[in-house]
Design an enzyme around this catalytic site. Structure first.
Site, PDB file in Angstrom:
ATOM      1  N   ALA B  16      21.075   4.253  -3.395  1.00 56.80           N
ATOM      2  CA  ALA B  16      21.803   5.094  -2.443  1.00 56.80           C
ATOM      3  C   ALA B  16      23.300   5.051  -2.746  1.00 56.80           C
ATOM      4  CB  ALA B  16      21.532   4.631  -1.011  1.00 56.80           C
ATOM      5  N   SER B  44      20.640  -4.694  -7.951  1.00 56.26           N
ATOM      6  CA  SER B  44      20.245  -4.261  -6.599  1.00 56.26           C
ATOM      7  C   SER B  44      18.742  -4.069  -6.525  1.00 56.26           C
ATOM      8  CB  SER B  44      20.932  -2.937  -6.251  1.00 56.26           C
ATOM      9  OG  SER B  44      22.322  -3.062  -6.412  1.00 56.26           O
ATOM     10  N   VAL B  47      15.962  -1.781  -8.171  1.00 52.96           N
ATOM     11  CA  VAL B  47      15.422  -2.092  -9.502  1.00 52.96           C
ATOM     12  C   VAL B  47      13.951  -2.502  -9.456  1.00 52.96           C
ATOM     13  CG1 VAL B  47      15.910  -4.588  -9.624  1.00 52.96           C
ATOM     14  CG2 VAL B  47      16.215  -3.177 -11.656  1.00 52.96           C
ATOM     15  N   PHE B 117      -0.410   9.286  -4.254  1.00 54.35           N
ATOM     16  CA  PHE B 117       0.100   8.111  -3.546  1.00 54.35           C
ATOM     17  C   PHE B 117      -0.467   8.111  -2.132  1.00 54.35           C
ATOM     18  CE2 PHE B 117       3.552   4.862  -3.830  1.00 54.35           C
ATOM     19  CZ  PHE B 117       3.459   4.609  -5.188  1.00 54.35           C
ATOM     20  N   GLN B 231       7.282  -2.397   7.808  1.00 51.10           N
ATOM     21  CA  GLN B 231       6.127  -2.057   6.981  1.00 51.10           C
ATOM     22  C   GLN B 231       5.594  -3.268   6.216  1.00 51.10           C
ATOM     23  OE1 GLN B 231       6.244   0.813   3.362  1.00 51.10           O
ATOM     24  NE2 GLN B 231       4.958   1.768   4.925  1.00 51.10           N
ATOM     25  N   HIS B 233       3.040  -4.133   3.290  1.00 52.98           N
ATOM     26  CA  HIS B 233       2.329  -3.488   2.188  1.00 52.98           C
ATOM     27  C   HIS B 233       0.989  -4.197   2.050  1.00 52.98           C
ATOM     28  CE1 HIS B 233       1.452  -1.855  -1.766  1.00 52.98           C
ATOM     29  NE2 HIS B 233       2.527  -1.107  -1.705  1.00 52.98           N
ATOM     30  N   LEU B 243       4.935  -7.557  -5.508  1.00 55.00           N
ATOM     31  CA  LEU B 243       4.198  -6.341  -5.177  1.00 55.00           C
ATOM     32  C   LEU B 243       3.299  -5.872  -6.316  1.00 55.00           C
ATOM     33  CD1 LEU B 243       3.965  -3.896  -3.145  1.00 55.00           C
ATOM     34  CD2 LEU B 243       5.532  -2.736  -4.691  1.00 55.00           C
ATOM     35  N   GLU B 246       1.247   0.541  -5.125  1.00 53.93           N
ATOM     36  CA  GLU B 246       0.239   1.455  -4.622  1.00 53.93           C
ATOM     37  C   GLU B 246      -0.284   2.378  -5.728  1.00 53.93           C
ATOM     38  OE1 GLU B 246       0.882   2.698  -0.538  1.00 53.93           O
ATOM     39  OE2 GLU B 246       1.036   4.734  -1.311  1.00 53.93           O
ATOM     40  N   ARG B 291      -0.137   2.911   4.626  1.00 53.57           N
ATOM     41  CA  ARG B 291      -0.007   1.464   4.542  1.00 53.57           C
ATOM     42  C   ARG B 291      -0.241   0.735   5.857  1.00 53.57           C
ATOM     43  NH1 ARG B 291       5.268   1.414   0.537  1.00 53.57           N
ATOM     44  NH2 ARG B 291       4.100   2.192  -1.238  1.00 53.57           N
ATOM     45  N   HIS B 359       7.428  -5.478   3.495  1.00 50.41           N
ATOM     46  CA  HIS B 359       7.872  -4.664   2.369  1.00 50.41           C
ATOM     47  C   HIS B 359       9.102  -3.811   2.671  1.00 50.41           C
ATOM     48  CE1 HIS B 359       7.414  -2.567  -1.379  1.00 50.41           C
ATOM     49  NE2 HIS B 359       7.183  -1.400  -0.808  1.00 50.41           N
ATOM     50  N   ARG B 394       6.452   4.462   6.909  1.00 46.29           N
ATOM     51  CA  ARG B 394       6.922   5.204   5.740  1.00 46.29           C
ATOM     52  C   ARG B 394       5.767   5.453   4.779  1.00 46.29           C
ATOM     53  NH1 ARG B 394       8.981   3.711   0.242  1.00 46.29           N
ATOM     54  NH2 ARG B 394       8.284   1.599   0.651  1.00 46.29           N
TER      55      ARG B 394
END
Ligand SMILES: Cc1cc2nc3c(=O)[nH]c(=O)nc-3n(C[C@H](O)[C@H](O)[C@H](O)COP(=O)(O)OP(=O)(O)OC[C@H]3O[C@@H](n4cnc5c(N)ncnc54)[C@H](O)[C@@H]3O)c2cc1C
Ligand code: FES
Lengths: 247, 586
Positions: B16, B44, B47, B117, B231, B233, B243, B246, B291, B359, B394
């Site tokens: 952002a 950050s 990545v 997704f 959230q 995951h 992680l 997904e 999720r 997550h 989300r």
């Protein structure tokens, strides 16, 4: 299974001491622990003054490079169980000034990186409405490997040339130059040539290949530098035959 | 003390923040811009994103479909005007990234490739193998290097916002290398500080995701919106919380319990299609459900005793063996790399153990669709902000798109506003930094013989949040969590550090982060206690139903002297009136 080991850790606290020293920490670790877990354990349970960088803990942010038993390693990918030495020695990455403990000063790289123009250079701006640049998987495969660099500095720490002469542009920055040179969308090879082929650019590399050996992401900077040498030498040869050529 | 000034100051060098910085440097070359980040920008946490970024490009897809999927995925808590902005600008932003060199995965003919997704009706997730965030962030970072106008402050830690005359006029920050406090003045400040997953004990989030920016805004009187929506995951590796994207399910992976059953069929997520069926995986059903529903199903399976037991907690199996080695290496190589390295399992031959893991924060700094907050001069974008496009849940791959779309958007409004106000006075800047410095010296850096530690308080906070504000919550446990956070805040007030040195003091950084984490924890717990309904990721066992009459509204947590006050604000509904969320039912 919990096991015991001793971490011998490089300490340097410039606020209090003029010289670095080693400090030993005895720890009980689990089979699943990486070196970084042990350091975090020391920081949270034994000695909060120990300083080191880390974030992702999954080998992608590039923060946690250190020298482990003499070799540059990403400590979040390096398992304690793989060392059967009595102690494990943890030092900051070699060839960089140390700010404190295991934290190196990598400003040199941060200043070199922009000099190789690591961004896409095109003769004309393509408008977004025109859609994507077509790029086949085969075209992408030409540069993909060199785009995987996480800037972890292990290669600089392993490079004997950089160790002797920190003016050398160095493996990661040069590999990124080649990453863009090889991208079918890019037209900047000529523009990068000044820096890449300068006195402290590719020709400094003696092809020892240590950078490629220690790279945790299989980027092969040594290979990238060889390719750069070849293509710029070829360009140079062509320019002798065909004067006025080039963009 | 040195003082610095820019027209626009961006806090955060993730996706952002860098997108905002480039927007300003490219489109407004006369505007001075600063980017301040507590880590080098390419560290950050953007990545770490793996799976992809959503944007409509296929001719059979439509913006309305993307909007509808997002809104129903959000359990109707997203603001529909914000969602429309997201989907309309999504492909433009991802194409822009392509023009800057992002190696999006391609079809054989060279066009951009998209994958399915969770919760998305069609393939619309762009990806760069399964290192999408890595490529996106490095593309942005490298592109940003082109602009000399971007002044970076790498490894500087922002400690407070400078607020005077009713507007935000800059920040105070510690240069971590030297430990010195400096003020950086600005006519507009954009917070792009990312999420706060670290407030929980088990998370996919990196060490730096401690909610600092949310806390900065909260302390300056800006409300935090929808903080109760956290959230989980469904597929993290036991032990580390790393992680497994997904995309593994998008490419056809299935979830199986200890009885070998694809258990999601028990939870109103449709019926399983054979893995060899050409239509498998079927969008928006089973493993490609949203999720929140998948994570809740995991907890129910565990309660029913159908999960495996392991040294690092209970787990189920994510099986991708049927994809075969070639497809796995081509499309989701990192899944294999991570599983082999961290749990010693090669998914080509064996199923991967996975469990639910914190997550993403749907909530964040309350902003309008331009990223503006209620404090003039202060903007927010990315995961730290709540616009809101994510509502109560989300959809995967909407966040990378969100940080680009709203990062760029906030930048342009911040530039406009910067032109309308004078720069802060030097005196304001120096007094602000001095008072921050004095405060530090009187608190954290003042030895007082106490025995509390950063990690002691932090662990207690993480545990109480997981206990009270986990996947399923109820009033009684939430009240306990609120009370214990208040006690932890008292302990924090008295905390003093063993390490009072200035050079690269990471204990000091961790202590300041802990201060932020306590604020975030407080906002989460109190907002969750006040919302007496169940919606999306917020499941109250004592109030199991969604209550649109009472709670089709955003919560706003305002910081108070003691407990926060919780107020509410209407959700913007444009074209899609609330209805039932349906997955896997015809
Ligand atoms: C493992 C993982 C996988 C994911 N995969 C996907 C995916 O496939 N698709 C998707 O859409 N989303 C995904 N997400 C979510 C998405 O990656 C994030 O929401 C998004 O990248 C956040 O970007 P950001 O720019 O808002 O924040 P970040 O990238 O977290 O950046 C925050 C910045 O703020 C700075 N900062 C913070 N506090 C301070 C302070 N006090 N002082 C100075 N600087 C500060 C930091 O240094 C950093 O530069 C994933 C998330 C995780 C954790
Ligand atoms: S902590 Fe990110 S690479 Fe090791």
């Amino acid at each position: 299974m919990p096991e015991q080991t001793v971490l011998e850790v490089y300490r340097y606290l410039p606020d209090e001491e003029t010289e670095p020293r080693f400090q030993s920490y005895e720890i009980t670790y689990r089979d699943s622990w990486v070196v970084l877990d042990a350091l975090d354990h020391i920081k949270t349970e034994i000695d909060p003054t120990l300083s080191f960088r880390w974030s992702c803990r999954m080998g992608v942010c590039g923060s946690c490079g250190m020298t482990v038993n003499g070799e540059p390693k990403l400590t979040c990918e390096t398992f304690i169980r793989d060392y059967n030495t009595e102690t494990i020695k943890i030092e900051p990455l070699a060839h960089f000034p140390v700010i404190r403990d295991l934290v190196i000063n990598m400003q040199d790289f941060m200043e070199k990186l922009p000099t190789v123009s690591p961004w896409l250079i095109t003769d004309e701006d393509k408008p977004l409405e025109a859609g994507e640049y077509l790029q086949t998987p085969a075209q992408m495969a030409r540069y993909k490997r060199f785009s995987m660099c996480i800037n972890c500095m292990l290669c600089y720490s392993a490079c004997p040339v950089y160790g002797l002469n920190s003016l050398f542009t160095g493996p990661a920055a040069l590999a990124l130059a080649e990453r863009y040179n090889l991208d079918s969308r890019d037209e900047g090879t000529q523009e990068r040539s000044d820096v890449v082929t300068a006195h402290d650019g590719i020709w400094r590399c003696t092809y020892v290949g240590e950078c490629t050996k220690v790279c945790p992401k299989d980027v092969d900077p040594a290979g990238a530098i060889q390719m750069l040498k070849l293509s710029y030498a070829l360009d140079w040869a062509k320019s002798l035959v065909l004067p006025g050529r080039g963009r | 003390m040195e003082t610095f000034q820019h027209d626009v100051l961006i806090v955060g060098g993730g996706g952002a923040g860098l997108r905002a910085a480039i927007a300003i440097a490219r489109d407004h070359p006369d505007v001075g811009v600063g980017v301040i980040s507590k880590v080098y920008p390419m560290r950050s946490h953007t990545v770490a994103a793996e799976g992809g970024a959503a944007a409509v490009i296929s001719p059979t897809d439509s913006l309305d479909d993307h909007a509808y999927d997002t809104i129903s995925g959000s359990d109707w808590l997203a603001d529909q005007d914000a969602v429309e902005i997201l989907v309309e600008n999504a492909s433009k932003e991802l194409l822009q990234l392509e023009h800057w060199g992002c190696p999006w995965s391609r079809e054989p003919d060279g066009r951009i490739s998209v994958r399915p997704f969770g919760g998305m009706k069609l393939e619309r997730t762009w990806y760069a193998a399964d290192k999408t965030g890595f490529h996106l962030l490095h593309t942005l970072f490298q592109t940003s290097l082109k602009y000399d106008a971007i002044n970076r402050y790498d490894e500087w830690f922002v400690t407070s916002l400078i607020v005077a005359d009713g507007r935000c006029q800059g920040v105070t920050a510690i240069e971590i290398r030297t430990g010195e406090m400096h003020p950086i003045g600005a006519r507009s400040v954009i917070l792009c500080t990312g999420g706060a997953g670290r407030v929980y004990p088990f998370t996919t989030n990196g060490n730096i995701k401690t909610g600092d920016g949310m806390a900065l805004a909260y302390r300056a009187g800006v409300p935090l919106k929808d903080m109760e929506f956290v959230q989980y995951h469904p597929t993290g590796l036991p032990g580390t919380g790393i992680l497994i994207t997904e995309a593994a399910r998008g490419e056809g992976g299935i979830l199986v319990n200890k009885e070998g059953r694809r258990y999601l069929q028990n939870y109103d997520l449709g019926q399983p299609l054979d893995i060899n069926d050409p239509n498998h995986p079927q969008k928006q059903t089973m493993e490609l459900g949203p999720r929140d529903r998948l994570s809740q199903a995991f907890i129910k399976e565990r309660e029913a005793g159908r999960t495996f037991e392991g040294p690092d907690g209970d787990y189920v199996h994510l099986d991708i063996r049927h994809l075969g080695e070639r497809e796995i290496d081509r499309k989701i190589p990192m899944v294999r790399e991570l599983a082999v390295r961290y749990v010693g399992i090669d998914p080509v031959h064996k199923p991967i153990p996975v469990r639910t893991v914190v997550h993403y924060m749907m909530g964040g700094i309350d902003t309008d669709t331009n990223g503006a907050t209620s404090l003039p001069g202060l903007f927010a974008a990315g995961e730290c902000a709540c616009v809101s496009v994510n509502g109560a849940n989300r959809l995967g791959s909407n966040s990378l798109t969100e940080i680009l779309v709203f990062g760029a958007r906030a930048a342009s409004v911040a530039v406009d506003q910067a032109g309308q106000v004078p720069p802060p006075s030097n005196q304001l800047l120096t007094t602000s930094a001095r008072s921050q410095e004095m405060k530090l010296k009187a608190t954290l850096l003042h030895p007082n013989g106490g025995s509390d530690t950063v990690s002691g308080i932090r662990t207690a906070l993480q545990e109480t949040l997981e206990e009270g504000a986990g996947i399923f919550r109820d009033g009684a446990t939430l009240e306990r969590t609120c009370a214990s956070i208040a006690q932890l805040q008292d302990r924090y007030e008295k905390l003093s550090l063993v390490d009072t040195s200035r050079t690269f003091n990471t204990d000091l950084v961790a202590a300041l982060e802990l201060g932020a984490m306590l604020e975030i924890g407080e906002a989460i717990a109190h907002s969750a206690l006040a919302r007496t309904e169940s919606r999306g990721s917020h499941q109250r066992t004592d109030h199991p139903d969604r209550d649109d009459d009472g709670f089709l509204r955003h919560s706003l947590a305002f910081r108070g002297e003691g407990d926060p006050t919780i107020e509410y604000k209407e959700v913007t509904v444009t074209r899609w009136p609330p209805s039932e969320r349906v997955y896997g039912r015809a």
